[in-house]
Design a protein around this motif. Structure first.
Motif, PDB file in Angstrom:
ATOM      1  N   GLU A 180      -0.398  -3.782  -0.203  1.00  0.00           N
ATOM      2  CA  GLU A 180      -1.670  -3.290   0.307  1.00  0.00           C
ATOM      3  C   GLU A 180      -2.060  -4.065   1.574  1.00  0.00           C
ATOM      4  O   GLU A 180      -1.777  -5.257   1.695  1.00  0.00           O
ATOM      5  N   ASN A 181      -2.726  -3.405   2.505  1.00  0.00           N
ATOM      6  CA  ASN A 181      -3.064  -4.038   3.779  1.00  0.00           C
ATOM      7  C   ASN A 181      -4.107  -5.148   3.673  1.00  0.00           C
ATOM      8  O   ASN A 181      -4.378  -5.841   4.654  1.00  0.00           O
ATOM      9  N   ASN A 182      -4.690  -5.315   2.481  1.00  0.00           N
ATOM     10  CA  ASN A 182      -5.617  -6.430   2.273  1.00  0.00           C
ATOM     11  C   ASN A 182      -5.056  -7.433   1.266  1.00  0.00           C
ATOM     12  O   ASN A 182      -5.815  -8.207   0.673  1.00  0.00           O
ATOM     13  N   TRP A 211      -3.937 -10.539  -0.503  1.00  0.00           N
ATOM     14  CA  TRP A 211      -4.373 -11.923  -0.346  1.00  0.00           C
ATOM     15  C   TRP A 211      -5.487 -12.030   0.706  1.00  0.00           C
ATOM     16  O   TRP A 211      -5.663 -13.051   1.347  1.00  0.00           O
ATOM     17  N   GLU A 212      -6.229 -10.956   0.887  1.00  0.00           N
ATOM     18  CA  GLU A 212      -7.341 -10.917   1.833  1.00  0.00           C
ATOM     19  C   GLU A 212      -6.901 -11.094   3.288  1.00  0.00           C
ATOM     20  O   GLU A 212      -7.693 -11.471   4.160  1.00  0.00           O
ATOM     21  N   PHE A 213      -5.632 -10.786   3.559  1.00  0.00           N
ATOM     22  CA  PHE A 213      -5.148 -10.808   4.930  1.00  0.00           C
ATOM     23  C   PHE A 213      -5.557  -9.509   5.628  1.00  0.00           C
ATOM     24  O   PHE A 213      -5.760  -8.477   4.984  1.00  0.00           O
ATOM     25  N   ASN A 214      -5.638  -9.566   6.951  1.00  0.00           N
ATOM     26  CA  ASN A 214      -5.876  -8.361   7.754  1.00  0.00           C
ATOM     27  C   ASN A 214      -5.302  -8.587   9.138  1.00  0.00           C
ATOM     28  O   ASN A 214      -4.835  -9.685   9.473  1.00  0.00           O
ATOM     29  N   ASP A 268      -5.864 -11.619  11.392  1.00  0.00           N
ATOM     30  CA  ASP A 268      -5.187 -12.890  11.124  1.00  0.00           C
ATOM     31  C   ASP A 268      -4.010 -13.123  12.064  1.00  0.00           C
ATOM     32  O   ASP A 268      -3.504 -14.245  12.169  1.00  0.00           O
ATOM     33  N   LYS A 305      -5.280 -20.501   6.628  1.00  0.00           N
ATOM     34  CA  LYS A 305      -5.820 -19.522   5.670  1.00  0.00           C
ATOM     35  C   LYS A 305      -4.819 -19.267   4.550  1.00  0.00           C
ATOM     36  O   LYS A 305      -5.187 -19.231   3.368  1.00  0.00           O
ATOM     37  N   LYS A 308      -5.119 -20.050   0.438  1.00  0.00           N
ATOM     38  CA  LYS A 308      -4.920 -18.981  -0.539  1.00  0.00           C
ATOM     39  C   LYS A 308      -3.858 -19.364  -1.552  1.00  0.00           C
ATOM     40  O   LYS A 308      -4.029 -19.169  -2.766  1.00  0.00           O
TER      41      LYS A 308
END
Length: 252
Positions: free
Chosen positions: A108-110, A112-115, A118, A128, A132
């Motif tokens: 998914e594109n999020n 580990w809360e990456f986007n 980053d 970051k 994590k």
């Protein structure tokens, strides 16, 4: 390395070095997609890619056991990668990657809360990602596993399965069951890959004879050919920067 290909790597903090091999990034600043050949390196890669043809994606790549062709670095692309050691599979990801042997999957594109933001700063990305990983870590590592992996990595896969079993107080049968369940490969198979990976450090410098962990020149050539599909001399020549791992090693 190719004039338009920029490579950079950062080592993890000491408290993460048991789980993370390195953070690295590669930028293809040219207008042409570069065709590459991948080589097994004993790592599990989590990558974030941004390119004009595919705006943003996150991929998880499992262990590789052989050369794979048709690797692509898209034109005008930027990729950030976290390369993990095996203990991260159980203690960070908390699930098996056996089904990803010689393959990968899109996340998914999020994840580990990456986007895509980053990818604007590599150092900040590493910070970051480290935070994590620390938040996901299981604190208690089984003693025999800790001993086993320490021995494997310290010796670059040079110890026999029997020696590793005895020194970690863990039966070879149980070890192989664990390896196949979590990683999709036997302990012996993984050690062969680590020996190969260590030999690439020497090949990248033009040392085409075994420096360590191989009984003789014939054994060295046979193992390199078996895993990479190429002779040591062909790897060293690395025409057109086809072998991206060797290109990166040659910049060190």
């Amino acid at each position: 390395m190719h004039d338009k290909l920029e490579y950079k790597s950062i080592q993890p903090k000491q408290d993460l070095s048991y789980f993370v091999d390195s953070f690295w990034c590669i930028r293809n600043a040219s207008d042409k997609t570069l065709e590459t050949i991948g080589l097994p390196d004993g790592r599990i890669d989590l990558s974030l890619l941004q390119s004009p043809e595919e705006s943003f994606r996150i991929m998880l790549l499992g262990l590789g056991t052989k050369q794979y062709e048709k690797g692509r670095i898209p034109a005008n692309s930027l990729t950030f990668v976290i390369s993990f050691k095996l203990p991260a599979v159980e203690y960070v990801f908390h699930e098996s990657i056996s089904d990803l042997l010689n393959s990968g999957k899109k996340l998914e594109n999020n994840f580990w809360e990456f986007n895509e933001n980053d990818l604007e700063d590599f150092e900040l990305f590493c910070e970051k990602a480290s935070l994590k990983i620390e938040s996901l870590l299981l604190k208690e590592i089984e003693t025999r596993k800790q001993k086993l992996f320490s021995l494997i990595y310290q010796t670059h896969g040079a110890m026999t399965v029997k020696e590793l079993s005895e020194k970690s107080s863990w039966s070879s049968r149980q070890i192989n069951r664990y390896f196949n369940t979590y990683f999709g490969i036997s302990l012996k198979g993984f050690c062969s890959i680590l020996r190969f990976r260590a030999s690439l450090e020497h090949i990248a410098k033009g040392k085409l004879f075994p420096e360590e962990n191989f009984s003789d020149q014939t054994h060295f050539i046979r193992e390199v050919k078996k895993i990479s599909g190429s002779l040591p001399k062909e790897l060293f020549q690395n025409k057109n920067d086809r072998f991206i791992l060797l290109s990166a090693l040659s910049t060190k």
